[in-house]
Design a protein around this motif. Structure first.
Motif, PDB file in Angstrom:
ATOM      1  N   TYR A 128      15.510  13.001 -17.890  1.00 31.86           N
ATOM      2  CA  TYR A 128      15.124  14.379 -18.042  1.00 31.86           C
ATOM      3  C   TYR A 128      16.092  14.851 -18.848  1.00 31.86           C
ATOM      4  O   TYR A 128      15.879  15.931 -19.636  1.00 31.86           O
ATOM      5  CB  TYR A 128      15.274  14.953 -16.715  1.00 31.86           C
ATOM      6  N   VAL A 129      17.528  14.760 -18.934  1.00 26.76           N
ATOM      7  CA  VAL A 129      18.538  15.043 -19.790  1.00 26.76           C
ATOM      8  C   VAL A 129      18.424  14.813 -20.925  1.00 26.76           C
ATOM      9  O   VAL A 129      18.347  15.661 -21.968  1.00 26.76           O
ATOM     10  CB  VAL A 129      19.855  14.755 -19.246  1.00 26.76           C
ATOM     11  N   GLN A 130      18.052  13.755 -21.425  1.00 24.46           N
ATOM     12  CA  GLN A 130      17.733  13.011 -22.667  1.00 24.46           C
ATOM     13  C   GLN A 130      16.498  13.791 -23.317  1.00 24.46           C
ATOM     14  O   GLN A 130      16.715  14.293 -24.712  1.00 24.46           O
ATOM     15  CB  GLN A 130      17.487  11.642 -22.709  1.00 24.46           C
ATOM     16  N   PHE A 134      15.951  16.382 -26.680  1.00 26.83           N
ATOM     17  CA  PHE A 134      15.104  15.939 -27.734  1.00 26.83           C
ATOM     18  C   PHE A 134      15.326  14.375 -27.995  1.00 26.83           C
ATOM     19  O   PHE A 134      15.132  13.998 -29.103  1.00 26.83           O
ATOM     20  CB  PHE A 134      15.144  16.837 -28.939  1.00 26.83           C
ATOM     21  N   GLN A 135      16.060  13.405 -27.258  1.00 28.68           N
ATOM     22  CA  GLN A 135      16.376  12.471 -27.522  1.00 28.68           C
ATOM     23  C   GLN A 135      15.394  11.551 -26.576  1.00 28.68           C
ATOM     24  O   GLN A 135      15.567  10.649 -25.962  1.00 28.68           O
ATOM     25  CB  GLN A 135      17.719  11.994 -26.754  1.00 28.68           C
ATOM     26  N   PHE A 136      13.978  11.545 -27.330  1.00 30.12           N
ATOM     27  CA  PHE A 136      12.862  11.136 -26.615  1.00 30.12           C
ATOM     28  C   PHE A 136      12.611   9.584 -26.536  1.00 30.12           C
ATOM     29  O   PHE A 136      12.181   8.923 -25.441  1.00 30.12           O
ATOM     30  CB  PHE A 136      11.528  11.649 -27.379  1.00 30.12           C
ATOM     31  N   GLY A 137      13.374   8.886 -27.645  1.00 25.03           N
ATOM     32  CA  GLY A 137      13.176   7.489 -27.376  1.00 25.03           C
ATOM     33  C   GLY A 137      14.254   6.920 -26.366  1.00 25.03           C
ATOM     34  O   GLY A 137      13.734   6.160 -25.660  1.00 25.03           O
ATOM     35  N   MET A 168       7.064   8.825 -18.134  1.00 26.94           N
ATOM     36  CA  MET A 168       6.912   8.012 -19.136  1.00 26.94           C
ATOM     37  C   MET A 168       5.711   8.568 -20.257  1.00 26.94           C
ATOM     38  O   MET A 168       5.951   8.692 -21.514  1.00 26.94           O
ATOM     39  CB  MET A 168       6.859   6.473 -19.297  1.00 26.94           C
ATOM     40  N   GLY A 169       4.688   8.601 -19.476  1.00 29.76           N
ATOM     41  CA  GLY A 169       3.389   9.490 -20.268  1.00 29.76           C
ATOM     42  C   GLY A 169       3.707  10.870 -20.899  1.00 29.76           C
ATOM     43  O   GLY A 169       3.234  11.019 -22.033  1.00 29.76           O
ATOM     44  N   ARG A 174       4.758  13.431 -26.174  1.00 31.20           N
ATOM     45  CA  ARG A 174       5.576  14.646 -26.997  1.00 31.20           C
ATOM     46  C   ARG A 174       6.152  13.624 -28.361  1.00 31.20           C
ATOM     47  O   ARG A 174       6.553  14.188 -29.398  1.00 31.20           O
ATOM     48  CB  ARG A 174       6.939  14.827 -26.386  1.00 31.20           C
ATOM     49  N   ILE A 175       5.993  12.311 -28.435  1.00 30.45           N
ATOM     50  CA  ILE A 175       6.582  11.600 -29.365  1.00 30.45           C
ATOM     51  C   ILE A 175       5.254  11.292 -30.253  1.00 30.45           C
ATOM     52  O   ILE A 175       5.122  10.367 -31.087  1.00 30.45           O
ATOM     53  CB  ILE A 175       7.486  10.540 -29.298  1.00 30.45           C
TER      54      ILE A 175
END
Length: 255
Positions: A128-130, A134-137, A168-169, A174-175
């Motif tokens: 959640y924090v990542q 915007f650290q989606f990977g 995860m979905g 978002r990516i």
């Protein structure tokens, strides 16, 4: 991501409010008490302040109490402090939260015996924090680790597994990994519908996340269908004037 209020998938063991809170509370004195509290007392104070957050100062004091307990090695306090920091919706707070959650994970890796070390909650909180940064990977990888922990449990909790797949979905949407997102979110929704009571709010959030994936995939009719189902559940649970319900109606209008 599944909505923040449903973020921590472990029970909050709230202690009885300390006397200062029960009497209306001397917040200045309580801040001083937190500063010198033991690990156990800091957790009790944080729980009581978090549970009684009717006063504007409570959130800040709860955070201070959890940070005090975290500094003394309490795993759950790390996660609760991160949760409260995320509520600030501020990049600096998210960076501080990331440090706290990573520290909790590191403590678990170096021999901490807290039951949460065998629970997906630390990895979910990190994801959640990542995502908030915007650290989606990285968020997706943290969710994969949460899923691996959940699947090692005996017995496996089907709801927790489904919620992690929903996480995860949502990140996949978002990516731009849309086929994978739809597959993951449909599986998560199916599992939640099989394991939760009809009308459970978490089913509505899963429907909404699936609707977003459908919308980004160009499946507008499917998106409207699931968003309407989500809106119906949340209207019953929260009332038609709730902001979450209004947001879903906006999504339906855009569809």
């Amino acid at each position: 991501m599944a909505r923040a209020v449903w973020v921590l998938c472990f029970a909050l063991l709230m202690a009885a409010a300390p006397e200062a809170l029960a009497q209306g509370g001397d917040m200045t004195g309580l801040a001083g008490r937190i500063a010198v509290s033991s690990r156990e007392e800091a957790v009790r104070l944080g729980d009581a302040l978090y549970a009684g957050n009717g006063m504007p100062q409570d959130s800040a004091l709860a955070l201070a109490a959890y940070e005090r307990a975290a500094a003394q090695g309490d795993i759950r306090a790390h996660l609760m402090a991160s949760f409260l920091l995320r509520g600030k919706l501020d990049p600096a707070a998210f960076h501080k939260a990331q440090i706290l959650v990573q520290r909790a994970i590191d403590l678990c890796a170096t021999g901490a015996t807290d039951p949460l070390c065998q629970h997906p909650a630390p990895w979910r909180e990190l994801s959640y924090v990542q995502a908030g940064l915007f650290q989606f990977g990285d968020a997706l990888e943290a969710s994969r680790k949460a899923l691996a922990v959940a699947q090692r449990a005996s017995p496996v909790d089907a709801v927790i597994v489904a919620l992690i797949r929903q996480d995860m979905g949502s990140v996949m949407t978002r990516i731009g990994q849309l086929p994978e997102a739809v597959t993951m979110l449909e599986a998560a929704l199916s599992a939640l519908e099989q394991n939760l009571p009809a009308g459970d709010q978490q089913i509505a959030f899963a429907l909404s996340d699936l609707g977003m994936a459908y919308q980004h995939s160009g499946r507008d009719t499917d998106a409207v269908t699931v968003e309407r189902r989500a809106a119906a559940i949340l209207t019953t649970a929260l009332g038609e004037n709730h902001g979450t319900v209004g947001g879903l109606h906006n999504n339906i209008g855009w569809g």
